[in-house]
Scaffold this active site. Structure first.
Site, PDB file in Angstrom:
ATOM      1  N   GLU A   1      61.231  19.951  -3.465  1.00  0.00           N
ATOM      2  CA  GLU A   1      60.533  21.201  -4.433  1.00  0.00           C
ATOM      3  C   GLU A   1      60.117  22.242  -3.191  1.00  0.00           C
ATOM      4  O   GLU A   1      60.330  23.549  -3.533  1.00  0.00           O
ATOM      5  CB  GLU A   1      59.256  20.729  -4.894  1.00  0.00           C
ATOM      6  CG  GLU A   1      59.321  19.758  -6.134  1.00  0.00           C
ATOM      7  CD  GLU A   1      60.052  20.603  -7.227  1.00  0.00           C
ATOM      8  OE1 GLU A   1      59.859  21.777  -7.412  1.00  0.00           O
ATOM      9  OE2 GLU A   1      60.681  19.687  -7.885  1.00  0.00           O
TER      10      GLU A   1
ATOM     11  N   TYR B   1      52.135  25.355  -8.106  1.00  0.00           N
ATOM     12  CA  TYR B   1      53.381  24.904  -8.573  1.00  0.00           C
ATOM     13  C   TYR B   1      53.842  23.556  -7.876  1.00  0.00           C
ATOM     14  O   TYR B   1      53.929  22.548  -8.434  1.00  0.00           O
ATOM     15  CB  TYR B   1      54.367  26.040  -8.480  1.00  0.00           C
ATOM     16  CG  TYR B   1      56.004  25.369  -8.588  1.00  0.00           C
ATOM     17  CD1 TYR B   1      56.193  24.986 -10.028  1.00  0.00           C
ATOM     18  CD2 TYR B   1      56.579  24.896  -7.627  1.00  0.00           C
ATOM     19  CE1 TYR B   1      57.547  24.484 -10.168  1.00  0.00           C
ATOM     20  CE2 TYR B   1      57.687  24.060  -7.932  1.00  0.00           C
ATOM     21  CZ  TYR B   1      58.256  23.913  -9.038  1.00  0.00           C
ATOM     22  OH  TYR B   1      59.396  23.147  -9.381  1.00  0.00           O
TER      23      TYR B   1
ATOM     24  N   ASP C   1      57.445  27.617 -12.577  1.00  0.00           N
ATOM     25  CA  ASP C   1      58.142  28.442 -11.648  1.00  0.00           C
ATOM     26  C   ASP C   1      58.725  29.509 -12.221  1.00  0.00           C
ATOM     27  O   ASP C   1      58.700  29.804 -13.444  1.00  0.00           O
ATOM     28  CB  ASP C   1      59.073  27.749 -10.879  1.00  0.00           C
ATOM     29  CG  ASP C   1      60.519  26.940 -11.739  1.00  0.00           C
ATOM     30  OD1 ASP C   1      60.241  27.222 -12.804  1.00  0.00           O
ATOM     31  OD2 ASP C   1      61.569  26.595 -11.002  1.00  0.00           O
TER      32      ASP C   1
END
Length: 389
Positions: free
Chosen positions: A44, A126, A144
């Protein structure tokens, strides 16, 4: 309640069925019951503002060297940044390293809590939501750019996703949609849909599992929503760099930890102001900033590099070192050491351009082992010959 129960159920069912029917096989994806939190988190972070195709080889090299959270926490920052070189946004790598150390100190591992993740360096809403849902099956939202685009079209949210009111609405919608069962798969499916089907500016509605539920499509607004971001014109930056050698070693300087290319190594350099003569600017800046007194001579090579908001032109000048002082930001580097250092892509390209220039200019040089008056052999390694002759 922003989304009626029947609509929530329809979105969840169609999206998860689409995900189960097939999705991209990426090295950081695991079954819901077998996710490795560390590797989910690493992916990520690497994927922020970076395309999947670029990330995959970096991810593989990184986990080969740092296969666990503990290994990363015990590693040196310089080695972390060396493996990060070329991915850009180097602050991500530094925060990743700092968060690994902090997580190990506080929890012994990555904590299975969105709130505890948010307390670690570099974890925003996020990243915390993605890791919590994918790695720990916690029903947490994570919006996102891909998810924002899907939700904007699905619910006909007209505003720019970056605007505060729009962003808050999209996060609230996502929080309602994420199911308690399989939240990680649901979030990954939303991201996958935005990346592969609901793209910009042309969504592939015929392939979309949510097409029948899409409010923007019904209104004929799927190409207009969300509105295209207004990009500012990139800033042009001229940078003068010094090629300084000493007996086959190249002098490099480490950039400050913050700012562009933070924490990476480079040829000692300085931005050149409009109207300023590059060699004079280089001599002045190196003296003031690093205590290096140099005489800048001819330009060796130049490269251009386009970043998100910047257009860089780096020009290397051969320099004679007249005087210097000890400084922890400076290091003499020999042939085999460059690859182990964090260098930006722009700097690597400049060094490659220097090598190419000297390869052409030196093609007629003798290859014997004669000694120069200073006692340095002219039969140097390739990098020495090309950079330092």
């Amino acid at each position: 309640m922003l989304v009626p129960a029947a609509r929530r159920a329809a979105v969840r069912g169609k999206l998860l069925a689409w995900w189960d029917a097939g999705h991209r096989a990426l090295p950081w994806r695991f079954p819901q019951d077998g996710a490795d939190p560390y590797r989910v988190w690493l992916a990520e972070v690497m994927l922020q503002q970076t395309q999947v195709a670029v990330v995959v080889p970096y991810y593989r090299r990184f986990v080969a060297r740092f296969p666990t959270l503990r290994a990363l926490a015990r590693g040196r920052e310089e080695e972390v940044l060396a493996l990060w070189s070329g991915l850009g946004y180097y602050a991500r790598g530094r925060r990743l390293h700092a968060a690994a150390r902090e997580a190990l100190r506080r929890h012994g591992t990555l904590p299975a809590s969105r709130e505890a993740l948010l307390a670690l360096p570099g974890f925003g809403a996020y990243t915390a939501g993605a890791v919590a849902s994918i790695a720990f099956a916690i029903p947490a939202p994570c919006v996102d750019g891909n998810v924002a685009r899907v939700l904007s079209r699905l619910f006909l949210v007209e505003g720019a996703p970056a605007a505060k009111a729009t962003r808050e609405r999209l996060w609230a919608l996502d929080a309602e949609l994420v199911p308690r069962r399989r939240p990680g798969d649901f979030n990954q499916a939303l991201i996958e849909l935005g990346a592969t089907v609901c793209g910009k500016p042309e969504p592939r509605c015929a392939r979309c599992p949510l097409a029948s539920l899409c409010a923007a499509r019904r209104a004929g607004r799927e190409r207009a929503v969300p509105p295209a971001a207004v990009r500012r014109a990139p800033t042009r930056i001229e940078v003068a760099c010094a090629v300084i050698d000493r007996g086959g070693s190249l002098l490099l300087a480490r950039r400050p930890p913050d700012g562009l290319f933070g924490g990476t190594w480079e040829l000692p350099s300085t931005p050149v102001e409009v109207g300023e003569e590059p060699r004079a600017a280089l001599e002045r800046a190196l003296d003031e900033r690093l205590g290096l007194r140099v005489a800048a001579e001819d330009a060796v090579a130049s490269v251009d590099r386009v970043l998100t908001h910047r257009m860089l032109r780096l020009t290397a000048f051969r320099c004679r070192l007249r005087a210097s002082r000890r400084d922890a930001r400076l290091r003499w580097i020999r042939d085999g050491e460059l690859d182990a250092l964090p260098l930006s892509t722009a700097m690597r390209r400049l060094l490659d351009a220097c090598r190419s220039r000297f390869r052409t200019a030196g093609s007629a040089r003798p290859s014997g082992g004669a000694r120069s008056p200073g006692g340095v052999s002219t039969a140097r390694s390739l990098r020495d010959q090309l950079l330092f002759d």
